[in-house]
Design an enzyme around this catalytic site. Structure first.
Site, PDB file in Angstrom:
ATOM      1  N   LYS A  46      -5.125   8.508  -1.006  1.00 15.35           N
ATOM      2  CA  LYS A  46      -4.314   9.174  -2.019  1.00 15.35           C
ATOM      3  C   LYS A  46      -3.578   8.196  -2.920  1.00 15.35           C
ATOM      4  O   LYS A  46      -3.515   8.374  -4.127  1.00 15.35           O
ATOM      5  CB  LYS A  46      -3.257  10.055  -1.341  1.00 15.35           C
ATOM      6  CG  LYS A  46      -3.683  11.478  -1.147  1.00 15.35           C
ATOM      7  CD  LYS A  46      -2.508  12.361  -0.740  1.00 15.35           C
ATOM      8  CE  LYS A  46      -1.705  11.761   0.394  1.00 15.35           C
ATOM      9  NZ  LYS A  46      -0.447  12.492   0.629  1.00 15.35           N
ATOM     10  N   ARG A  83       4.744  20.568   1.349  1.00 17.44           N
ATOM     11  CA  ARG A  83       4.106  20.291   2.625  1.00 17.44           C
ATOM     12  C   ARG A  83       3.862  21.567   3.424  1.00 17.44           C
ATOM     13  O   ARG A  83       3.384  21.511   4.544  1.00 17.44           O
ATOM     14  CB  ARG A  83       4.977  19.350   3.474  1.00 17.44           C
ATOM     15  CG  ARG A  83       4.949  17.923   3.006  1.00 17.44           C
ATOM     16  CD  ARG A  83       5.653  17.039   4.026  1.00 17.44           C
ATOM     17  NE  ARG A  83       5.983  15.732   3.471  1.00 17.44           N
ATOM     18  CZ  ARG A  83       5.174  14.683   3.509  1.00 17.44           C
ATOM     19  NH1 ARG A  83       3.987  14.781   4.044  1.00 17.44           N
ATOM     20  NH2 ARG A  83       5.561  13.537   2.992  1.00 17.44           N
ATOM     21  N   ARG A 107      -6.013  -2.147  10.092  1.00 17.55           N
ATOM     22  CA  ARG A 107      -5.208  -2.938   9.158  1.00 17.55           C
ATOM     23  C   ARG A 107      -4.372  -3.980   9.889  1.00 17.55           C
ATOM     24  O   ARG A 107      -3.819  -3.729  10.940  1.00 17.55           O
ATOM     25  CB  ARG A 107      -4.277  -2.006   8.354  1.00 17.55           C
ATOM     26  CG  ARG A 107      -5.048  -1.023   7.502  1.00 17.55           C
ATOM     27  CD  ARG A 107      -4.255  -0.523   6.338  1.00 17.55           C
ATOM     28  NE  ARG A 107      -3.124   0.302   6.722  1.00 17.55           N
ATOM     29  CZ  ARG A 107      -2.579   1.219   5.916  1.00 17.55           C
ATOM     30  NH1 ARG A 107      -3.069   1.421   4.702  1.00 17.55           N
ATOM     31  NH2 ARG A 107      -1.559   1.924   6.321  1.00 17.55           N
ATOM     32  N   ARG A 113       1.063  -3.116  12.090  1.00 23.08           N
ATOM     33  CA  ARG A 113       2.323  -2.364  11.956  1.00 23.08           C
ATOM     34  C   ARG A 113       2.327  -1.197  12.932  1.00 23.08           C
ATOM     35  O   ARG A 113       1.276  -0.632  13.235  1.00 23.08           O
ATOM     36  CB  ARG A 113       2.461  -1.821  10.531  1.00 23.08           C
ATOM     37  CG  ARG A 113       2.645  -2.883   9.459  1.00 23.08           C
ATOM     38  CD  ARG A 113       3.033  -2.231   8.153  1.00 23.08           C
ATOM     39  NE  ARG A 113       2.361  -0.933   7.995  1.00 23.08           N
ATOM     40  CZ  ARG A 113       2.784   0.051   7.220  1.00 23.08           C
ATOM     41  NH1 ARG A 113       3.880  -0.084   6.518  1.00 23.08           N
ATOM     42  NH2 ARG A 113       2.109   1.179   7.118  1.00 23.08           N
ATOM     43  N   ARG A 138       0.534  11.505  13.500  1.00 18.45           N
ATOM     44  CA  ARG A 138       0.657  11.862  12.073  1.00 18.45           C
ATOM     45  C   ARG A 138      -0.442  12.836  11.671  1.00 18.45           C
ATOM     46  O   ARG A 138      -0.215  13.764  10.892  1.00 18.45           O
ATOM     47  CB  ARG A 138       0.592  10.598  11.196  1.00 18.45           C
ATOM     48  CG  ARG A 138       1.869   9.764  11.270  1.00 18.45           C
ATOM     49  CD  ARG A 138       1.666   8.383  10.709  1.00 18.45           C
ATOM     50  NE  ARG A 138       1.505   8.381   9.263  1.00 18.45           N
ATOM     51  CZ  ARG A 138       1.004   7.350   8.579  1.00 18.45           C
ATOM     52  NH1 ARG A 138       0.606   6.258   9.208  1.00 18.45           N
ATOM     53  NH2 ARG A 138       0.900   7.418   7.267  1.00 18.45           N
TER      54      ARG A 138
END
Ligand SMILES: [Zn+2]
Length: 239
Positions: A33, A107, A146, A178, A189
């Site tokens: 996004k 949301r 990542r 992270r 999430r």
């Protein structure tokens, strides 16, 4: 493409709504996004309204809305929808008279309804809700791979690995993951996303506003598909 300047100028004079792109971005974390938002900003000069940034800005600037939001947050409460919508509308009035790109709100279907009513009061409406889809497996693979060094240089173990495994090419610092990118966090999430956002997708689908894009394609391909969709939406409007 239908966006060349002379045509836009002609339409702009005759049909105001044709130049208006009032867009919402939807999609799970890791679907791309942010990348698409950057490209759309560049293409159309649309102001990007990210609700997280907006909330932070109001708090930092100590605006009336920011102080009100802070009082909820200090008590550990969620900032009410009405307050967030007031911030968004203020931003739209200030910068978004020709369109906007909204990310992070709504949301839920309830928030979507509240936003639709607030826009209607301004004599406006949404052009489209752009949904960038990616399945859970793709999201987990992208995000959990990542890595970064403490200076913020970014890598991906699979798609963009450093020359020496575990160390930054630019400064030799060790790379780390992270907390946000840990698999367990990503799964949480994603669960929240599925639970809250799926009803929202249905809401926009029922109203004919939803446009789906396959986030597994390359960012360039997704971008071209979005541009083509927006061009045809404007064309339909002109008929
Ligand atoms: Zn580095």
């Amino acid at each position: 493409m239908a966006f060349d300047a002379p045509q836009a100028a002609v339409y702009g004079r005759r049909y105001k709504t044709l130049s208006e792109l009032n867009l919402i971005l939807l999609g799970p974390p890791g679907a791309g996004k942010g990348t698409q938002a950057d490209k759309l900003k560049d293409d159309f000069g649309l102001p990007y309204i990210g609700t997280g940034d907006l909330l932070r800005k109001h708090k930092e600037d100590g605006t009336e809305l920011g102080r009100e939001a802070k009082s909820y947050m200090d008590n550990g409460d969620l900032v009410p929808d009405g307050l967030v919508i007031r911030m968004i509308l203020e931003e739209i009035e200030e910068k978004g008279s020709d369109g906007f790109l909204l990310d992070g709100f709504p949301r839920s279907a309830g928030q979507a309804e509240a936003l639709a009513e607030a826009l209607a009061d301004m004599g406006r409406s949404l052009t489209a809700a752009l949904l960038i889809e990616a399945d859970d497996e793709t999201v987990i693979r992208r995000l959990s791979g990542r890595r970064q060094c403490k200076n913020g240089h970014l890598y991906h173990v699979e798609f963009d690995p450093p020359k020496n495994e575990g160390f930054c090419d630019q400064d030799g610092k060790p790379l780390f993951q992270r907390d946000d990118d840990k698999e367990e966090t990503i799964k949480k999430r994603l669960a929240t996303y599925h639970q809250k956002t799926e009803p929202l997708i249905g809401y926009y689908e029922e109203r004919g506003l939803l446009r789906r894009f396959d986030g597994a394609r390359s960012p360039e391909e997704v971008h071209n598909l979005i541009r083509a969709t927006l061009a045809s939406l404007r064309f339909e409007e002109s008929l």
